[in-house]
Design a protein around this motif. Structure first.
Motif, PDB file in Angstrom:
ATOM      1  N   VAL A 197      29.476  25.490  37.702  1.00 10.68           N
ATOM      2  CA  VAL A 197      29.558  26.463  36.612  1.00 10.68           C
ATOM      3  C   VAL A 197      30.800  26.132  35.784  1.00 10.68           C
ATOM      4  O   VAL A 197      31.913  26.100  36.315  1.00 10.68           O
ATOM      5  CB  VAL A 197      29.665  27.905  37.168  1.00 10.68           C
ATOM      6  CG1 VAL A 197      29.643  28.906  36.029  1.00 10.68           C
ATOM      7  CG2 VAL A 197      28.541  28.176  38.162  1.00 10.68           C
ATOM      8  N   ILE A 198      30.591  25.845  34.535  1.00  8.28           N
ATOM      9  CA  ILE A 198      31.738  25.499  33.675  1.00  8.28           C
ATOM     10  C   ILE A 198      31.930  26.637  32.681  1.00  8.28           C
ATOM     11  O   ILE A 198      31.010  27.006  31.943  1.00  8.28           O
ATOM     12  CB  ILE A 198      31.504  24.178  32.918  1.00  8.28           C
ATOM     13  CG1 ILE A 198      31.125  23.062  33.904  1.00  8.28           C
ATOM     14  CG2 ILE A 198      32.748  23.784  32.129  1.00  8.28           C
ATOM     15  CD1 ILE A 198      30.769  21.740  33.249  1.00  8.28           C
ATOM     16  N   ILE A 199      33.141  27.211  32.708  1.00  2.61           N
ATOM     17  CA  ILE A 199      33.425  28.339  31.819  1.00  2.61           C
ATOM     18  C   ILE A 199      34.352  27.842  30.710  1.00  2.61           C
ATOM     19  O   ILE A 199      35.382  27.206  30.974  1.00  2.61           O
ATOM     20  CB  ILE A 199      34.111  29.494  32.585  1.00  2.61           C
ATOM     21  CG1 ILE A 199      33.248  29.857  33.810  1.00  2.61           C
ATOM     22  CG2 ILE A 199      34.314  30.700  31.688  1.00  2.61           C
ATOM     23  CD1 ILE A 199      33.931  30.811  34.776  1.00  2.61           C
ATOM     24  N   GLY A 200      33.973  28.088  29.471  1.00  3.10           N
ATOM     25  CA  GLY A 200      34.799  27.619  28.359  1.00  3.10           C
ATOM     26  C   GLY A 200      34.619  28.494  27.143  1.00  3.10           C
ATOM     27  O   GLY A 200      33.890  29.486  27.187  1.00  3.10           O
ATOM     28  N   THR A 201      35.271  28.116  26.070  1.00  2.04           N
ATOM     29  CA  THR A 201      35.237  28.949  24.863  1.00  2.04           C
ATOM     30  C   THR A 201      34.370  28.304  23.788  1.00  2.04           C
ATOM     31  O   THR A 201      34.267  27.089  23.702  1.00  2.04           O
ATOM     32  CB  THR A 201      36.655  29.143  24.291  1.00  2.04           C
ATOM     33  OG1 THR A 201      37.267  27.851  24.193  1.00  2.04           O
ATOM     34  CG2 THR A 201      37.497  30.021  25.177  1.00  2.04           C
ATOM     35  N   ASP A 202      33.770  29.188  22.994  1.00  2.00           N
ATOM     36  CA  ASP A 202      32.997  28.728  21.836  1.00  2.00           C
ATOM     37  C   ASP A 202      33.324  29.704  20.712  1.00  2.00           C
ATOM     38  O   ASP A 202      32.524  30.530  20.313  1.00  2.00           O
ATOM     39  CB  ASP A 202      31.500  28.762  22.191  1.00  2.00           C
ATOM     40  CG  ASP A 202      30.643  28.267  21.040  1.00  2.00           C
ATOM     41  OD1 ASP A 202      31.203  27.728  20.058  1.00  2.00           O
ATOM     42  OD2 ASP A 202      29.408  28.408  21.119  1.00  2.00           O
TER      43      ASP A 202
ATOM     44  N   LEU B  95      26.464  26.621  32.114  1.00  2.00           N
ATOM     45  CA  LEU B  95      27.615  26.838  31.229  1.00  2.00           C
ATOM     46  C   LEU B  95      27.810  28.334  31.000  1.00  2.00           C
ATOM     47  O   LEU B  95      26.829  29.081  30.919  1.00  2.00           O
ATOM     48  CB  LEU B  95      27.376  26.145  29.888  1.00  2.00           C
ATOM     49  CG  LEU B  95      27.097  24.638  29.957  1.00  2.00           C
ATOM     50  CD1 LEU B  95      26.825  24.092  28.558  1.00  2.00           C
ATOM     51  CD2 LEU B  95      28.273  23.897  30.578  1.00  2.00           C
ATOM     52  N   VAL B  96      29.086  28.758  30.912  1.00  2.00           N
ATOM     53  CA  VAL B  96      29.384  30.161  30.583  1.00  2.00           C
ATOM     54  C   VAL B  96      30.342  30.160  29.396  1.00  2.00           C
ATOM     55  O   VAL B  96      31.374  29.485  29.424  1.00  2.00           O
ATOM     56  CB  VAL B  96      30.030  30.900  31.785  1.00  2.00           C
ATOM     57  CG1 VAL B  96      30.422  32.326  31.379  1.00  2.00           C
ATOM     58  CG2 VAL B  96      29.066  30.932  32.966  1.00  2.00           C
ATOM     59  N   TYR B  97      29.981  30.864  28.330  1.00  2.00           N
ATOM     60  CA  TYR B  97      30.770  30.828  27.097  1.00  2.00           C
ATOM     61  C   TYR B  97      31.503  32.133  26.823  1.00  2.00           C
ATOM     62  O   TYR B  97      30.918  33.216  26.936  1.00  2.00           O
ATOM     63  CB  TYR B  97      29.854  30.571  25.899  1.00  2.00           C
ATOM     64  CG  TYR B  97      29.457  29.120  25.775  1.00  2.00           C
ATOM     65  CD1 TYR B  97      30.421  28.133  25.530  1.00  2.00           C
ATOM     66  CD2 TYR B  97      28.119  28.748  25.868  1.00  2.00           C
ATOM     67  CE1 TYR B  97      30.039  26.812  25.401  1.00  2.00           C
ATOM     68  CE2 TYR B  97      27.740  27.425  25.741  1.00  2.00           C
ATOM     69  CZ  TYR B  97      28.711  26.459  25.508  1.00  2.00           C
ATOM     70  OH  TYR B  97      28.355  25.166  25.380  1.00  2.00           O
ATOM     71  N   ILE B  98      32.779  31.992  26.455  1.00  3.06           N
ATOM     72  CA  ILE B  98      33.501  33.122  25.860  1.00  3.06           C
ATOM     73  C   ILE B  98      33.304  32.970  24.360  1.00  3.06           C
ATOM     74  O   ILE B  98      33.738  31.991  23.768  1.00  3.06           O
ATOM     75  CB  ILE B  98      35.000  33.067  26.240  1.00  3.06           C
ATOM     76  CG1 ILE B  98      35.124  33.237  27.756  1.00  3.06           C
ATOM     77  CG2 ILE B  98      35.787  34.115  25.475  1.00  3.06           C
ATOM     78  CD1 ILE B  98      36.502  32.946  28.300  1.00  3.06           C
TER      79      ILE B  98
END
Ligand code: ADP
Length: 626
Positions: free
Chosen positions: A252-257, A67-70
């Motif tokens: 790879v899932i890129i999303g916001t937190d 996971l990749v978080y903004i």
């Protein structure tokens, strides 16, 4: 009289009646089960389901997702959300690391940047089929154009990856428990992603626990607790501090937190706070469940039905046949065992059997039938009470009758004895034969009188009418009297009575009653001993007691009968088959009279080796009811 437990089946009930009782109970249990099945227990069941997920000790992931978080810090560092140019640069680097898929799960068209930068990013996305853009929307058939973004992203086809929550169905608590596999023939993004690792699930029939729900195909998510999937902050990708190799061959899932929009989060079985888990972690959970194909499998309806019915039957059986304390222990341990098995099945096999209804049935049925049990209990004790009352009335009548009869018999017997004495005293007129006949009459009337006296004493005991008339007297005197009286009887059988009487102080006693006690012992010794034997009668003083012993060389008393010989009407089996007469009352009276004196009587005997009866009387006046 020993009362049977009111819940025991009465002993005279035959087997078919028992089966009928069980059949009725089973039918009642089934009716209760059917009623309980009507109650909507979705909320309780979901809670128990969540508990099983939360406590799963064997939870692992397939380790295929990154996971990749903004995060808010990213916005701070980038002075706004990362723009199209930053995104393009990072996507280049990411693709160079060879991931199996890259997923954007946020509104990419909201990124800032010049038109060229946006176009470049859009082109990079469309040229690489392993890059996916997710949308939370699921358009209806015919509305697919809404999957395309406005310029310059018009060539990107977004893939639906919605979140489901139990808002109007099931538990109605807004928790996410299910995933969509497809909607109106459109396959959802997580299904496509999982198929990269587990192609078999492209055919939904291979998805464990899948079910149809309206126009969708769904399954339950095999959740892992928040933080189970490795996550990187977007900043690390931008400043190059990340180890790119970890993305190789991963999704790879890129999303916001960003803690701004509720739609970025879900409520989970682990927690009901609104930001319990990010939406991309939910996607990771869905993809991971499908890769491992480990969706929880709901037990078929009939299994739940059987469990519900079995527990209801057990609860009825417990409430109607066991004591309350025992019943509760068994009920609780059964329900506890059932819960442990349900949890274990869920953890180990992913089998989800309904728990709420059977647990509720256990308690409901138990408490529902308690009033019924009380009614039966009451009715039975009422019956026993009535029966007892009747029995004691009969007993009283019997005792009254016996003592009345015996009393009235005593006078004519005394007369017979008087007359025989008169006849026997005449030395002349009787022939030898007549004298023998009159002798027999005399002995028989003696026996009869003894018997009647015993019965009279028994009657007195029953009506608690025996009184002690204490006098201070030397017990040796009474003993000598008794021995003298029985010498004739002993001589007939050539039995020798040896007495060893120690000089004693006089003690308080009722001489009549003690005479009866000692007579009975000496008479029994003579009666039950064979001819040509010896009887020892002794008296001595021992630690504040006078101890009298009568020993014989007779047949002895079998060990298993020794406890009974002092009970009323008891006669030994060996004796009953002989000619020796007796009422079985002698020792009963002896014990009663001795105990009235606060004394003790007991026997020591070995079968075939003679018996020794011992009477102990207290010497102190205070020890006796004066
Ligand atoms: P019974 O009228 O039968 O003698 P008892 O109450 O005096 O009644 O005694 C009860 C039973 O104890 C007798 O039937 C006999 O079986 C047994 N018993 C009593 N005394 C002796 C003894 N000295 N030797 C053997 N058995 C005895």
């Amino acid at each position: 009289m020993k009362l049977p437990s009111p819940f025991e089946e009465t002993s005279n009930s035959s087997k078919p009646v028992q089966y009928r009782v069980y059949a009725i109970r089973a039918i009642l249990a089934m009716i209760m089960a059917a009623l309980i099945a009507q109650i909507n227990l979705d909320y309780a069941e979901s809670w128990l389901y969540d508990l099983r997920i939360r406590s799963d000790l064997f939870a692992r992931t397939s380790n295929n997702i990154e996971l990749v978080y903004i995060k808010p810090t990213t916005v701070q560092n980038f002075k706004g959300q990362p723009n199209a140019k930053d995104q393009t640069a990072i996507l280049h680097n990411l693709l160079a690391a060879n991931p199996r898929a890259v997923v954007y799960d946020f509104a990419i068209n909201e990124a800032q940047g010049s038109e060229e930068d946006k176009e470049e990013w859009a082109n990079l996305i469309t040229q690489n089929p392993q890059v996916y853009v997710a949308t939370p929307n699921t358009p209806l058939k015919g509305e697919e154009q809404s999957l395309y973004l406005p310029l310059p992203y018009e060539n990107i086809r977004m893939v639906p990856a919605p979140k489901t929550s139990d808002t109007i169905n099931f538990a109605k608590d807004r928790v996410t428990r299910r995933m969509l596999l497809s909607y109106q023939d459109t396959t959802m993004l997580p299904t496509t992603l999982a198929a990269l690792y587990n192609p078999a699930i492209k055919d939904f029939n291979n998805v464990r626990g899948y079910f149809n729900f309206y126009d969708t195909k769904q399954a339950f998510i095999d959740f892992r607790k928040p933080g189970s999937f490795p996550a990187t902050v977007f900043d690390e990708l931008a400043n190059g501090t990340v180890d790119w190799s970890k993305f190789q061959d991963k999704i790879v899932i890129i999303g916001t937190d960003l803690n701004i929009s509720e739609s970025d989060y879900i409520l989970t079985p682990y927690s009901r706070i609104p930001s319990a888990m990010t939406r991309i972690e939910m996607q990771a959970n869905i993809v991971d469940t499908l890769i491992r194909n480990s969706s929880p499998l709901r037990a078929p309806y009939y299994v739940n039905w059987i469990l519900l019915t079995l527990i209801s039957i057990l609860a009825i059986q417990i409430v109607l046949s066991m004591s309350p304390a025992m019943g509760l222990v068994i009920l609780f341990s059964t329900l506890f065992t059932f819960s442990v098995i349900s949890f274990a099945l869920f953890w180990i096999c992913g089998w989800w059997i309904t728990m709420a209804a059977p647990l509720l049935a256990g308690f409901l049925v138990y408490y529902f039938f308690i009033p019924y049990r009380l009614i039966i209990e009451n009715r039975r004790s009422w019956e026993y009470y009535q029966k007892n009352k009747l029995l004691s009335q009969v007993e009283e009548l019997k005792t009254n009758f016996i003592s009345m009869m015996s009393h009235d018999l005593k006078t004519p017997i005394a007369r017979i004895q008087g007359m025989t004495d008169v006849i026997l005293s005449d030395q002349v007129t009787l022939s030898a034969q007549q004298r023998e006949a009159v002798d027999t009459i005399k002995h028989s009337s003696d026996d009869l009188l003894k018997f009647i006296s015993s019965i009279l004493n028994y009657g007195k005991i029953q009506s608690e009418g025996v009184e002690l008339h204490l006098q201070t007297k030397d017990i040796n005197q009474v003993l000598q009297e008794v021995i003298r009286k029985h010498e004739f009887l002993a001589k007939v059988k050539r039995i020798q009575i040896v007495s060893e009487l120690e000089p004693l102080f006089p003690i308080p006693m009722d001489p009549d009653l003690m005479r009866q006690v000692l007579s009975n012992l000496v008479e029994n010794a003579i009666k039950y001993s064979p001819d040509d034997t010896k009887i020892m009668v002794s008296s001595e003083e021992k630690s504040n007691h006078v101890v009298i012993q009568v020993s014989d060389q007779g047949p002895g008393i079998p060990e298993d009968e020794q406890a009974n010989i002092f009970t009323k009407f008891f006669r030994s089996k060996n004796v009953k088959s002989t000619q020796i007469k007796g009422s079985g009352l002698g020792l009963y009276l002896a014990k009663y009279f001795t105990e009235l004196h606060k004394g003790r009587i007991f026997v020591e005997s070995k079968d075939g080796k003679g018996s020794t009866f011992t009477v102990e009387l207290p010497m102190e006046q205070g020890g006796v009811n004066a």
